[in-house]
Write a protein that holds these residues in place. Structure first.
Motif, short mmCIF file in Angstrom:
data_model
loop_
_atom_site.label_atom_id
_atom_site.label_comp_id
_atom_site.label_asym_id
_atom_site.label_seq_id
_atom_site.Cartn_x
_atom_site.Cartn_y
_atom_site.Cartn_z
N ARG A 264 47.61 47.96 43.24
CA ARG A 264 46.67 46.82 43.25
C ARG A 264 46.92 45.94 44.47
O ARG A 264 46.23 46.04 45.47
N PHE B 85 44.18 35.85 36.05
CA PHE B 85 44.74 34.80 36.91
C PHE B 85 43.68 33.77 37.29
O PHE B 85 42.48 34.06 37.30
N SER C 275 48.53 34.51 35.31
CA SER C 275 49.12 34.10 36.59
C SER C 275 48.48 32.83 37.10
O SER C 275 47.24 32.69 37.08
N ALA D 107 40.88 39.07 45.20
CA ALA D 107 42.23 38.58 44.83
C ALA D 107 43.18 38.60 46.00
O ALA D 107 42.91 39.20 47.02
N GLY D 108 44.36 37.94 45.82
CA GLY D 108 45.33 37.88 46.89
C GLY D 108 46.66 38.46 46.50
O GLY D 108 46.85 38.87 45.42
#
Ligand code: KIV
Ligand code: ZN
Length: 525
Positions: free
Chosen positions: A26, A112, A152, A524-525
């Protein structure tokens, strides 16, 4: 959860045990140019499961059909590890994620949301109260789908501690079983990160109902140090990737975390279930399928990690290896061997040699690699380990290509124009084109461009010799960029021009796959 196998949460409650959450498939795959094929992802997941990874984050199901398919297939096939999928704090994401991990023996939804003021103001345009409401609602939704929910706090390390406490409290109250506090931008220092975990665990009511988790990026080269500091602060899950692959400067490297815990048990009394002798093999596999070379001096798995060059070091090593080695090469799966491969070597010796080098190929891939090895041994006096590694990496990388090189003839030399006649197999159909260019490589690339029209820009063309000698194999790397997305791929062959053609074709194959999943990179990061 659907069966009675003990959860990583149970083992994490034992203060001696740290669970390993691998996010190579991921966060790792979000690394520029590291896009992987489904078959490659399945191979990596199998390897991770085999080596004892507790939780495999298999992808981001909402990002694309390909991601959804990969997460579902990994969920269905994995024998031991918990399979997690990532979801934003959005109803549709969580539902899709729940669907993707449904068939796992032990499914997890990892959801998250950003908590830092800078993200709330500039990215989300939401108030603190609104984000608290989102956490409660989305974690509850996830808990209605699975028992194992990770929440998260994106950019946790730049979030004021009072507000972070309230967010964590809301997530635990809604049923989150793991709380991950990422250093999303790689900004924290180890003592700060440790203190953050201590404070949160002390101040949040019912903090002991959840496992705390570290997730560190390496922008300041501190990802592993921060992860270990977080463990000292009470975290019992470490999120990491093989080779430290990941966004920007990458994530904490799994192999470094595992070996630090193993080697420095005197100061870090925690253990993982990872079989460290498989680390080298896992590193090679991930490097090959993600086309991401491992730097020579990389800790644990770099080519030079156990090489001693200076006379004083070599002298010490001959007297007692412990003079300059804090862990043995064998403990991470590096074996020293004297088996030399040549054209008389048989299939058995070839298979044994590959196993020593860290490769375990399925029968078909082994057969194809052996045929290529025989061809190489006919053309090259000595086949070195590096030759075999380049050959097998090439085999793994190109196994699923839609476009393949069939034939290439090049006219080169001082009198131009240089030209290339090229035949490609595109989805099973052979097509041929002849082109000229400013040099033979340009001619080859022009011929490929004519057969596979595209608007990508060539950003990198790099050649290196795999071994010494004029008969050495060439390994060519090509990076292409299209609409802000980059892909990198390699090709290897004793003929440099053939290697160049293969590398260019391989990056086009990757680009085609990347086009299908371009939505993901903004998520996402
Ligand atoms: O770095 C990060 O914050 C992430 C989250 C999605 C967990 O990768
Ligand atoms: Zn991350």
């Amino acid at each position: 959860m659907t069966d009675s196998v003990s959860s990583p949460r149970d083992s994490a409650r034992n203060s001696e045990s740290v669970v390993i959450f691998d996010t190579t498939l991921r966060d790792g795959e979000q690394s520029p140019g590291a896009t992987m094929y489904l078959e490659d992802k399945l191979q990596v997941a199998e390897m991770l499961d085999h080596m004892g990874v507790d939780i495999i984050e298999a992808g981001f199901p909402i990002a694309s059909e390909g991601d959804f398919e990969a997460v579902s297939a990994i969920a269905e096939r994995t024998k031991n590890a918990v399979i997690a999928g990532l979801a934003r704090a959005i109803e549709g994401d969580i539902a899709r994620c729940g669907e993707a991990v449904r068939k796992a023996r032990r499914p997890r939804i990892h959801t998250f949301v950003s908590t830092s003021p800078i993200h709330l103001q500039h990215q989300m345009n939401k108030s603190e109260a609104q984000v608290l409401e989102i956490i409660a609602r989305t974690v509850t939704q996830a808990r209605n789908l699975v028992d194992d929910v990770e929440w998260s706090a994106m950019d946790a390390t730049r979030t004021p501690i009072d507000y972070l406490c309230r967010c964590v409290e809301a997530a635990i109250r809604a049923g989150a079983t793991t709380i991950n506090l990422p250093d999303t931008v790689g900004y924290a220092l180890p003592d700060e990160y440790e203190a953050m975990f201590r404070q949160i665990r002390e101040r949040v009511p019912d903090a002991d109902k959840a496992v705390f988790s570290v997730h560190c990026h390496d922008d300041l080269g501190l990802a592993v140090a921060n992860s270990l500091a977080g463990v000292r602060g009470g975290a019992r899950q470490v999120e990491c990737t093989i080779n430290g692959l990941g966004e920007r400067a990458g994530n904490a490297a799994l192999e470094e975390v595992v070996m630090a815990l193993k080697t420095r048990g005197d100061s870090l009394p925690y253990h993982t279930e990872i079989d460290s002798t498989l680390l080298t093999r896992a590193s090679k596999l991930v490097s090959a399928v993600s086309s991401s070379p491992v730097q020579f001096n990389k800790a644990i798995v770099g080519r030079n990690a156990f090489a001693h060059e200076s006379g004083i070091h070599q002298d010490g090593m001959l007297k007692n290896a412990q003079t300059y080695e804090i862990m043995t090469p064998a403990s991470v799966g590096v074996s020293k061997t004297s088996l030399v491969m040549g054209k008389h070597s048989g299939r058995h010796a070839f298979k044994d040699k590959l196993r020593e080098l860290g490769y375990e190929l399925a029968d078909n891939a082994l057969h194809d690699a052996f045929v290529r090895f025989k061809d190489l041994a006919d053309r090259k006096k000595v086949v070195y380990d590096e030759d075999l590694m380049a050959l097998v990496d090439d085999e793994i990388i190109h196994a699923h290509d839609r476009i393949k090189l069939v034939d290439l003839t090049v006219f080169a030399g001082t009198k131009g124009p240089q030209s290339a006649a090229l035949t490609l197999d595109i989805d099973g159909t052979h097509v041929t084109h002849q082109a000229t260019g400013n040099g033979p490589v340009d001619a080859i690339f022009n011929a490929i461009q004519a057969l596979v029209p595209h608007g990508a820009v060539l950003e990198l063309f790099q050649v290196h010799a795999v071994t010494k000698g004029t008969d050495a194999q060439a390994e060519v790397s090509v990076r292409l960029a299209e609409d802000g997305k980059t892909v990198t791929a390699k090709g290897a062959d004793p003929d440099t021009l053939v290697a160049a053609a293969k590398a260019y074709i391989a990056s086009l194959n990757k680009l085609m796959m990347k086009r299908g999943k371009s939505q993901r990179d903004v998520l996402a990061g």
